[in-house]
Design a protein around this motif. Structure first.
Motif, PDB file in Angstrom:
ATOM      1  N   ASP A 368       4.939  10.083   0.196  1.00  0.00           N
ATOM      2  CA  ASP A 368       5.304  11.074  -0.813  1.00  0.00           C
ATOM      3  C   ASP A 368       4.224  12.142  -0.883  1.00  0.00           C
ATOM      4  N   THR A 371       2.196  12.037  -4.661  1.00  0.00           N
ATOM      5  CA  THR A 371       1.434  10.847  -5.071  1.00  0.00           C
ATOM      6  C   THR A 371       0.718  10.183  -3.917  1.00  0.00           C
ATOM      7  N   LEU A 423       1.847  11.580 -12.821  1.00  0.00           N
ATOM      8  CA  LEU A 423       2.468  10.815 -11.735  1.00  0.00           C
ATOM      9  C   LEU A 423       1.433  10.368 -10.710  1.00  0.00           C
ATOM     10  N   ALA A 427       0.544   6.480  -9.864  1.00  0.00           N
ATOM     11  CA  ALA A 427       0.606   5.887  -8.522  1.00  0.00           C
ATOM     12  C   ALA A 427      -0.676   5.149  -8.185  1.00  0.00           C
ATOM     13  N   ARG A 442       7.256   5.793  -4.463  1.00  0.00           N
ATOM     14  CA  ARG A 442       7.941   6.636  -5.447  1.00  0.00           C
ATOM     15  C   ARG A 442       9.419   6.614  -5.119  1.00  0.00           C
ATOM     16  N   PHE A 448       9.252   4.637 -10.084  1.00  0.00           N
ATOM     17  CA  PHE A 448       8.501   3.991  -9.009  1.00  0.00           C
ATOM     18  C   PHE A 448       9.134   2.640  -8.735  1.00  0.00           C
TER      19      PHE A 448
END
Length: 524
Positions: A368, A371, A423, A427, A442, A448
């Motif tokens: 991602d 994150t 976010l 993470a 994610r 999540f």
């Protein structure tokens, strides 16, 4: 003979193919010549046969024409005789000849006897005088009849004649006789009409100053027709005999040509083999040995073969070309070696760069961007692997689906940048709290997903509760100081798919949010 020489005699060798090619060409030429020779011989035989047949046909035709002409000439001569014979009776205009026989003679004798029975001399004289006059007429009539009958009987003794008619000047039957099927002569009572066969006719008028009548011969040509049939049979037998003779002669010519061909092929093959052995096999053996030396790297051996280099034919040109190629190989060998070294170095550098790029692309495709944890694609791959393990080994695993509470409010209150920081921090906390065997990613937006291998639903619930407490007690920088999560859990059951497990976890998450958020619930 050396092994190289023997190798050139194998079916795969060039020498063998050359000999086979020469032999095939000779065989083709001989076959064509043999076919042409046999065909010409057959045509000559059949031409001779046709000429002989034509000559025989002409001979038979001439003989038949002569026989027919002789028959007609003979009949014409007989016709002239009978015409003269009937000229007198026709000129006297005697009526049609009656059938005079023993009964007529007996009647005349009886008439004279009747006259002599009279007693008076005058009456006997008168009676005899009257009957004598009639007797004179009957005698003339009888004489004419017998003359014509005798002449016709003589004519009808010929095999060809069937009937003779004598007609008067009114074309009425004056006299006539015909032979029946048994060859018996019968007088004609009316004009003759044949019932058994097609006849020819020959006629001649009877003339003595005036036209008196005519004589007609009815005859057949069975003798000439039989002669024609015998001629055709003779020709057919000759044709059959000629055909058999032609076939026999053709077979003899073929056998002779085959024997000549076998002798020719054997001598040709022997001569071609000797020539090929001297001019091709030995030079090719030497050339093969030179090629082996080149393959082994013995370049100096080729230069020592001066005898082969001095050849002025194609093989000599080929050997000199080999020497030139050898010099070219030596010159380019070092260049290629240097180029290969440089190329190998460049390939190694490019390979290393490519590997780094591939790793970077793989990382980007599975990570991602915000994150820096696994993205949805990577999670789907890990989910499939975990499902396969569970289905194969009956292993237990659970999933954790969590969502940041009131995330929209955070974006609206502190801005999207602060929401992104939340976010990112979330993470990092998930990675810190989860085990190394767990897969964190994610799932989408503020959601999540954590895959928990070898974890039952009870253990997963304890692990999720600890995570919730850690997040709730954590201070988030740059925005809201306190953030909570809601989580839903589901565990693998037999027959589950990714969709069914995520759906159950999502239902548990929805229920946790409905019950006030900041809590963890398992699907039951």
């Amino acid at each position: 003979m050396s092994l190289h020489t023997l190798s050139f005699l194998s079916p795969r060798s060039l020498n063998f193919r050359l000999i086979a090619s020469f032999f095939s060409i000779l065989l083709l030429i001989f076959s064509i010549g043999n076919v042409i020779t046999i065909q010409l011989a057959r045509e000559q035989l059949y031409q001779q046969r046709d000429a002989q047949i034509a000559a025989q046909r002409e001979t038979f035709r001439i003989e038949i024409e002569q026989a027919e002409q002789h028959l007609i000439a003979d009949l014409q001569a007989q016709l002239a005789i009978i015409t003269k014979a009937v000229r007198g009776p026709l000129q006297n205009h005697v009526s049609v000849v009656r059938d005079v026989g023993e009964s007529a003679e007996a009647q005349i004798v009886r008439q004279f006897a009747d006259c002599l029975r009279n007693t008076e001399t005058s009456r006997i004289y008168s009676c005899l005088k009257v009957h004598a006059h009639h007797f004179s007429l009957d005698s003339i009539d009888l004489t004419n009849h017998l003359m014509i009958k005798t002449s016709i009987e003589l004519l009808l003794s010929r095999e060809e004649l069937v009937a003779v008619e004598v007609l008067d000047w009114e074309d009425q039957l004056f006299a006539g006789y015909a032979l029946d099927r048994d060859g018996i002569l019968h007088p004609l009572r009316q004009r003759f009409a044949s019932q058994r066969q097609i006849l020819r006719r020959l006629e001649q008028p009877v003339v003595e100053d005036d036209y008196l009548g005519r004589v007609i011969f009815h005859y057949h040509t069975e003798t000439i027709d039989a002669q024609s049939r015998r001629a055709e049979e003779s020709i057919a037998q000759f044709i059959e005999y000629s055909d058999r003779s032609a076939v026999t002669a053709t077979h003899q010519i073929t056998q002779t040509r085959l024997i000549e061909g076998v002798i020719f092929f054997v001598l040709s093959l022997l001569a071609i083999s000797i020539i090929t052995l001297v001019t091709i096999i030995r030079p090719l053996t030497q050339l093969t040995r030179h090629a082996e030396y080149i393959a082994q790297g013995d370049w100096h051996v080729i230069q020592a073969c001066d005898a082969s280099v001095q050849r002025r034919d194609e093989l000599g040109i080929l050997i000199r070309t080999f020497n030139l190629m050898l010099e070219t190989i030596r010159t380019t060998h070092q260049e290629l070696k240097n180029a290969n070294t440089c190329l190998e170095q460049k390939v190694k550098e490019r390979t290393r760069e490519l590997e780094e790029k591939n790793q970077q692309l793989e990382r980007l495709s599975s990570t991602d961007g915000l994150t820096q944890i696994s993205n949805r694609v990577k999670l789907d791959e890990q989910f499939r692997e975990q499902l396969q393990l569970a289905q194969r080994y009956d292993a237990v695993f659970s999933i954790l689906l969590c969502d940041v509470d009131f995330f929209k409010r955070i974006n609206d209150t502190y801005g999207h940048q602060s929401g992104d920081l939340v976010l990112i921090e979330m993470a990092q906390l998930l990675q810190q709290e989860m085990r190394q065997t767990d897969h964190v990613g994610r799932w989408g937006g503020e959601e999540f997903l954590v895959i928990l291998p070898e974890t039952s639903l009870t253990d997963a619930l304890a692990l999720a509760e600890r995570l919730r407490c850690t997040i709730a007690n954590h201070t988030f920088p740059g925005g809201p100081t306190s953030v909570t999560i809601s989580a839903g859990l589901s565990s693998y059951q037999i027959g589950d798919t990714q969709e069914t497990m995520v759906e159950r976890a999502d239902q548990a998450l929805y229920r946790a949010k409905s019950e006030g958020r900041n809590r963890v619930l398992a699907y039951s």
